[in-house]
Design a protein around this motif. Structure first.
Motif, PDB file in Angstrom:
ATOM      1  N   UNK A  68       0.811  -1.221   0.000  1.00  0.00           N
ATOM      2  CA  UNK A  68       0.000   0.000   0.000  1.00  0.00           C
ATOM      3  C   UNK A  68       0.845   1.272   0.000  1.00  0.00           C
ATOM      4  N   UNK A  69       2.183   1.132   0.168  1.00  0.00           N
ATOM      5  CA  UNK A  69       3.046   2.316   0.166  1.00  0.00           C
ATOM      6  C   UNK A  69       3.609   2.617  -1.217  1.00  0.00           C
ATOM      7  N   UNK A  70       3.397   1.720  -2.163  1.00  0.00           N
ATOM      8  CA  UNK A  70       3.806   2.014  -3.540  1.00  0.00           C
ATOM      9  C   UNK A  70       2.772   2.933  -4.190  1.00  0.00           C
ATOM     10  N   UNK A  71       3.267   3.852  -4.998  1.00  0.00           N
ATOM     11  CA  UNK A  71       2.426   4.795  -5.760  1.00  0.00           C
ATOM     12  C   UNK A  71       1.541   5.653  -4.852  1.00  0.00           C
ATOM     13  N   UNK A  72       1.977   5.825  -3.624  1.00  0.00           N
ATOM     14  CA  UNK A  72       1.261   6.682  -2.670  1.00  0.00           C
ATOM     15  C   UNK A  72       2.052   7.978  -2.495  1.00  0.00           C
ATOM     16  N   UNK A  73       1.468   9.140  -2.784  1.00  0.00           N
ATOM     17  CA  UNK A  73       2.217  10.405  -2.656  1.00  0.00           C
ATOM     18  C   UNK A  73       2.650  10.647  -1.208  1.00  0.00           C
ATOM     19  N   UNK A 117      31.427  25.918   3.813  1.00  0.00           N
ATOM     20  CA  UNK A 117      31.865  27.149   4.455  1.00  0.00           C
ATOM     21  C   UNK A 117      32.280  28.258   3.525  1.00  0.00           C
ATOM     22  N   UNK A 118      31.932  28.168   2.244  1.00  0.00           N
ATOM     23  CA  UNK A 118      32.248  29.271   1.329  1.00  0.00           C
ATOM     24  C   UNK A 118      31.408  29.170   0.060  1.00  0.00           C
ATOM     25  N   UNK A 119      31.276  30.296  -0.605  1.00  0.00           N
ATOM     26  CA  UNK A 119      30.644  30.438  -1.926  1.00  0.00           C
ATOM     27  C   UNK A 119      29.269  29.777  -2.022  1.00  0.00           C
ATOM     28  N   UNK A 120      28.474  29.981  -1.024  1.00  0.00           N
ATOM     29  CA  UNK A 120      27.105  29.509  -1.073  1.00  0.00           C
ATOM     30  C   UNK A 120      26.889  28.101  -0.597  1.00  0.00           C
ATOM     31  N   UNK A 121      27.926  27.368  -0.246  1.00  0.00           N
ATOM     32  CA  UNK A 121      27.788  25.983   0.206  1.00  0.00           C
ATOM     33  C   UNK A 121      27.994  25.957   1.712  1.00  0.00           C
ATOM     34  N   UNK A 122      26.913  26.225   2.451  1.00  0.00           N
ATOM     35  CA  UNK A 122      26.990  26.379   3.889  1.00  0.00           C
ATOM     36  C   UNK A 122      26.144  25.323   4.591  1.00  0.00           C
ATOM     37  N   UNK A 123      26.450  25.063   5.855  1.00  0.00           N
ATOM     38  CA  UNK A 123      25.637  24.187   6.663  1.00  0.00           C
ATOM     39  C   UNK A 123      24.406  24.901   7.188  1.00  0.00           C
ATOM     40  N   UNK A 124      23.506  24.130   7.794  1.00  0.00           N
ATOM     41  CA  UNK A 124      22.269  24.650   8.390  1.00  0.00           C
ATOM     42  C   UNK A 124      21.375  25.352   7.378  1.00  0.00           C
ATOM     43  N   UNK A 125      21.329  24.856   6.162  1.00  0.00           N
ATOM     44  CA  UNK A 125      20.524  25.474   5.114  1.00  0.00           C
ATOM     45  C   UNK A 125      19.354  24.576   4.728  1.00  0.00           C
ATOM     46  N   UNK A 126      18.183  25.179   4.620  1.00  0.00           N
ATOM     47  CA  UNK A 126      17.023  24.443   4.116  1.00  0.00           C
ATOM     48  C   UNK A 126      17.180  24.276   2.609  1.00  0.00           C
ATOM     49  N   UNK A 127      16.861  23.093   2.114  1.00  0.00           N
ATOM     50  CA  UNK A 127      16.976  22.826   0.691  1.00  0.00           C
ATOM     51  C   UNK A 127      15.626  22.896  -0.001  1.00  0.00           C
ATOM     52  N   UNK A 128      15.218  21.785  -0.596  1.00  0.00           N
ATOM     53  CA  UNK A 128      13.984  21.781  -1.378  1.00  0.00           C
ATOM     54  C   UNK A 128      13.091  20.642  -0.902  1.00  0.00           C
ATOM     55  N   UNK A 129      11.872  20.647  -1.367  1.00  0.00           N
ATOM     56  CA  UNK A 129      10.944  19.563  -1.041  1.00  0.00           C
ATOM     57  C   UNK A 129      10.221  19.132  -2.307  1.00  0.00           C
ATOM     58  N   UNK A 130       9.748  17.904  -2.304  1.00  0.00           N
ATOM     59  CA  UNK A 130       9.024  17.339  -3.440  1.00  0.00           C
ATOM     60  C   UNK A 130       7.914  16.423  -2.899  1.00  0.00           C
ATOM     61  N   UNK A 131       6.899  16.257  -3.698  1.00  0.00           N
ATOM     62  CA  UNK A 131       5.946  15.164  -3.477  1.00  0.00           C
ATOM     63  C   UNK A 131       6.439  14.004  -4.329  1.00  0.00           C
ATOM     64  N   UNK A 132       6.736  12.865  -3.687  1.00  0.00           N
ATOM     65  CA  UNK A 132       7.315  11.728  -4.400  1.00  0.00           C
ATOM     66  C   UNK A 132       6.469  10.483  -4.171  1.00  0.00           C
ATOM     67  N   UNK A 133       6.658   9.518  -5.060  1.00  0.00           N
ATOM     68  CA  UNK A 133       6.063   8.196  -4.893  1.00  0.00           C
ATOM     69  C   UNK A 133       7.129   7.140  -5.144  1.00  0.00           C
ATOM     70  N   UNK A 134       6.949   5.974  -4.527  1.00  0.00           N
ATOM     71  CA  UNK A 134       7.776   4.806  -4.839  1.00  0.00           C
ATOM     72  C   UNK A 134       6.991   3.951  -5.823  1.00  0.00           C
ATOM     73  N   UNK A 135       7.595   3.715  -6.973  1.00  0.00           N
ATOM     74  CA  UNK A 135       6.920   2.966  -8.036  1.00  0.00           C
ATOM     75  C   UNK A 135       7.772   1.744  -8.383  1.00  0.00           C
ATOM     76  N   UNK A 136       7.125   0.580  -8.414  1.00  0.00           N
ATOM     77  CA  UNK A 136       7.872  -0.659  -8.663  1.00  0.00           C
ATOM     78  C   UNK A 136       7.690  -1.132 -10.090  1.00  0.00           C
TER      79      UNK A 136
END
Length: 896
Positions: free
Chosen positions: A100-105, A117-136
């Motif tokens: 039941x967990x396959x193809x479930x958003x 530690x330089x040029x925009x690559x820092x720790x403690x940064x929020x990235x991105x999010x997606x709605x994903x599914x596991x498809x077999x």
């Protein structure tokens, strides 16, 4: 069927190895040993395969062998039951997926607890999010990012059309590792394979930052920790990126040096780095939150979907306010606690001395929620050693500190449910400069250096990046230097520390506003008069501006005036209004009507609103600015220039204590130029400027209104008097000769080029005033006037600038070296306009410049006949010849 499935597997494995960069890249020669992972209260999982020099490429996903029985594979493994059940055995982790967990958003977020530690690559940064599914597919499991941007009502022909028209994306793949579990038919997939690919796309980001093709090295990546409970499943990955070699620098610097490799400077070996990514998987809200339509008169971040359900609507775009789910426990009560408050966790890495200021900055927003019936809507908790979670997961909104060699910014991003705009997580990142800059200015000598601008990229970064802390740090340095020079504030005193704490608190208020869904409001600084701002009791009650979402400068009085609060301590009226629109509980049947009523207040003076696109660029609104205060921005800028000159005068007469470094004079000197550099481009916006209001019909106000002619002339006079007069900049040789630099951080020559600094300011303003964009703006603004004569003309602009720059030709005064440089810059731009007609250049601009050039030619001829130094005569002769050749030469049309 077996052959077909094998072919599918082979194709997908090829995609995983090549298109998704899951294949192991060649290892760099002789890299450093991996650093020890950061301490964690969770179960550590470490890689056991060392990185070997010249390792051959190996696919991350091999052809699937026969699966092992479920019980056999998990025998001896530690189980982590939760949203996704996990099994862990040494360095291996498996994810259990039920049918039941396959193809479930489900919701996936990727954040970055550890950086470079330089040029925009820092720790403690929020990235991105997606709605994903596991498809077999057979013995392969795909993790697919669903395309949530386009939609239609389910089960309709329109929904089928949308599904056919827009594609999902393949994010990662992993083979099925086990046979079905006899109890529930679940299977195991290899989490090491699934999550050790370049899912965040950092190979591109690293290439952009360093011009080196770093690749994800799955074999030497590992899980730092794994965690699962009923609410979420989290993985912290210690991801190794490597490049085989650093190319040698070119023997001759190319014309575009930015294109050559520029290795990281913070690594022991720039060929190898470990970056931390925290992956969270959790269910989407079972009951989607009721979305709330956005209104362009109020500044909220929005979640936008393209809805094809209705072909009658003028647009498919549906804009929903980004907001937290906030519901009263007792709807019948006028003031009720929420069912679930908005909880911010103060991360354990926040320095102790700033925690109280951070807490106060967060809780300040409760005042706005109380106005709409919520008691304690915002709650603050402090993370301790007993809290066994990472605030980078998607279940804990947080405030975190971070460090770097070139950082100086704060950021307040959000991650939302794309179906409704519900904010699910928010992580405020505050750079160490947030405290270090303030503390350095207070405890050392009250002055601060300029923090290097940190690059950023990515969709969310451009929307969420907030330079308020960086720029307000410069503001604080300028203010502290001035107050110390006036003798009004002693560095290292409790009063100075209180100013630093207030500064931290004010910026936290701003960033929390972003995580509540509010955008910048740069017009809000115009609602109060300077006299009101000098009354500390008034600003503590009403705010220093209409909104803390403005970039507010230090509120500095002129010498002899009453001094009010230095920084904002309270929300403004706009903040209450924006929170009301987004969060006020409204019955669904009357929501549309009530929201229209709330938004219709936009014409009230205290609710003035203008955001980023109104403040930046040539055609921006001149009353929407960063770092201004008071109802008359021009008057404020004039005051700020006067304060800058006061600071310069004071440091010219300042006597340092024996042994005190001259570096403090250098910083104060540069802070004065920073104020000029920040102020002058904004003043230019008034020349041909047009105010832009977001009113809807019924207010009686026009959308576009040209700046009145007297204010345009006042702005032009301020520019010419401040930059282009012969005595605009005068400094004593004694002061200039003492402007010592920080010899430990010094790059290039140590001494100061005053002429270079002045010319940089002048050239920047000339570029704007003589640009095609300003010429078009002046012409277009007259179209909005019943009497075009009430608009500033191009002729007046060009003649005023030319007369100021070349004033010595008529007065007969000596032309100093600084003035000769300015005149050459002006002549260079005139010659370009005469010789190269760009497609955007109005015809009137070139013809007027030709007329002015003929007049300038006559003035040059007359000046050449008067006695002058050899340098001046050579300058006049060369200028005359340059202008003559430009007037004679045929015009080159660019772009035709």
């Amino acid at each position: 069927m077996f052959a077909l499935n094998s072919l599918r597997v082979a194709v997908l494995l090829s995609l995983g190895a090549h298109a998704l960069a899951f294949a192991q890249e060649p290892a760099p020669p002789a890299p450093p040993a991996p650093p020890a992972p950061s301490p964690s209260t969770e179960v550590p999982v470490v890689a056991t395969t060392p990185l070997q020099p010249a390792a051959a490429p190996a696919p991350a996903v091999a052809a699937p062998a026969a699966t092992r029985p479920f019980a056999e594979l998990v025998r001896g493994a530690r189980q982590h039951p939760g949203f996704l059940n996990l099994y862990q055995k040494e360095e291996k982790v498996w994810i259990e997926l039920r049918p039941d967990q396959f193809d479930r958003p489900l919701f996936m977020s990727v954040n970055m607890p550890n950086g470079l530690g330089e040029r925009g690559v820092y720790g403690s940064q929020m990235g991105f999010s997606r709605v994903v599914t596991f498809h077999r597919i057979g013995n392969l499991v795909q993790m697919i990012a669903k395309n949530t941007q386009f939609k239609a009502i389910g089960g309709t022909p329109e929904a089928k059309v949308v599904a056919q028209g827009f594609s999902d994306s393949l994010v990662a793949i992993a083979p099925v590792s086990s046979g079905p579990n006899p109890k529930n038919q679940s299977v195991l997939i290899d989490a090491n394979i699934l999550l050790f690919g370049d899912i965040p796309g950092f190979s591109t980001r690293l290439e952009s930052a360093f011009r080196l093709q770093y690749a994800m090295d799955a074999r030497n990546s590992s899980f730092t920790s794994v965690r699962s409970d009923e609410a979420m499943t989290g993985f912290q990955v210690n991801a190794h990126y490597a490049v085989a070699r650093i190319p040698a620098p070119p023997p001759v610097m190319p014309a575009m040096p930015a294109a050559i490799a520029s290795p990281p400077t913070t690594l022991p070996d720039p060929r190898s780095m470990f970056l931390g990514f925290y992956y969270t998987f959790m269910p989407l809200p079972a009951e989607p939150m009721a979305s709330r339509r956005a209104d362009d008169r109020v500044g909220h971040f929005v979640t936008t979907n393209q809805d094809f359900s209705d072909d009658v609507a003028p647009t498919t775009a549906v804009h929903m306010v980004s907001r937290w789910r906030l519901e009263k426990k007792d709807p019948a009560q006028a003031l009720s606690e929420p069912k679930q408050p908005i909880v911010y966790w103060m991360d354990a890495n926040i320095p102790d001395k700033y925690r109280e200021s951070v807490r106060q900055g967060i809780l300040a927003w409760n005042a706005a929620f109380e106005k709409i019936g919520f008691k304690d809507a915002v709650v603050v908790k402090q993370q301790t050693a007993a809290d066994r979670f990472d605030t980078m997961d998607a279940r804990h909104a947080s405030v975190r500190w971070f460090v770097g060699s070139d950082v100086g910014f704060a950021i307040g991003p959000r991650q939302v449910d794309p179906r409704t705009g519900e904010i699910l997580d928010a992580d405020i990142g505050m750079s160490d400069g947030f405290s270090r800059t303030a503390r350095r200015m207070v405890s050392e000598d009250g002055m601060g250096g300029t923090v290097a601008f940190a690059p950023h990229d990515g969709d969310a970064a451009h929307e969420d990046r907030c330079d308020y802390m960086l720029q307000s740090g410069d503001e604080m340095g300028f203010a502290m230097g001035l107050l110390e020079a006036r003798g009004e504030l002693e560095m290292g005193s409790p009063q100075a520390d209180a100013v630093a704490q207030a500064y931290v608190r004010s910026v936290i208020m701003h960033e929390v506003g972003h995580t509540l869904g509010l955008r910048h409001n740069f017009r809000s600084s115009t609602i109060y008069t300077i006299k009101q701002l000098q009354d500390a009791a008034f600003t503590r009650e009403h705010g220093m501006t209409g909104s803390v979402m403005d970039y507010t400068p230090f509120n500095l009085a002129l010498k002899g005036e009453r001094q009010g609060e230095y920084v904002a301590s309270a929300l403004g009226p706009y903040d209450y209004w924006a929170i009301e629109y987004a969060y006020k509980p409204i019955e669904p049947a009357r929501e549309k009507q009530e929201l229209a009523r709330i938004a219709a207040r936009s014409n009230e003076p205290l609710l003035a609103f203008g955001t980023d696109q109104d403040a930046g660029g040539f055609n921006s609104d001149p009353d929407v600015n960063v770092f201004d205060l008071g109802s008359d921005p021009l008057a404020y800028f004039q005051r700020r220039l006067a304060i800058s000159r006061e600071l310069w005068d004071r440091i010219q007469n300042r006597t340092l204590k024996p042994g005190e470094s001259y570096e403090s004079l250098r910083r104060s000197f540069d802070y004065g130029f920073q104020q000029f550099a920040r102020t002058m481009p904004v003043v230019v916006k008034y020349v041909g400027g047009v105010t832009y209001l977001r009113d809807h019909a019924g207010t009686g106000r026009a959308t576009f209104t040209p700046v009145p002619l007297p204010r345009q002339r006042a702005a032009l006079k301020m520019l010419t008097n401040s930059l282009f007069k012969s005595d605009s900049f005068t400094f004593t040789p004694a002061m200039i000769s003492r402007l010592g630099a920080d010899t430990f951080a010094m790059r290039g020559k140590a001494d100061v080029s005053v002429g270079g600094r002045v010319l940089g300011l002048q050239a920047g303003v000339l570029d704007q005033l003589m640009s095609d964009a300003v010429a078009v703006r002046l012409i277009d603004s007259r179209e909005k006037l019943d009497n075009p004569g009430l608009g500033l003309g191009l002729d007046e602009l060009y003649s005023t600038v030319q007369d100021a720059v070349w004033s010595e030709l008529k007065t007969g005064k000596d032309i100093t070296g600084m003035r000769r440089n300015l005149q050459r810059e002006h002549l260079k731009r005139v010659a370009v306009m005469l010789l190269r007609a760009t497609p955007s250049m109005p015809a009137d601009a070139r013809s007027l410049q030709r007329e002015n050039s003929l007049a300038l030619q006559r003035d040059l001829r007359g000046a050449m006949a008067r006695p002058a130094s050899r340098e001046v005569k050579a300058h006049l002769s060369e200028s005359y010849e340059t202008l003559s050749q430009a007037l004679k030469a045929p015009m080159l049309r660019v772009g035709t």
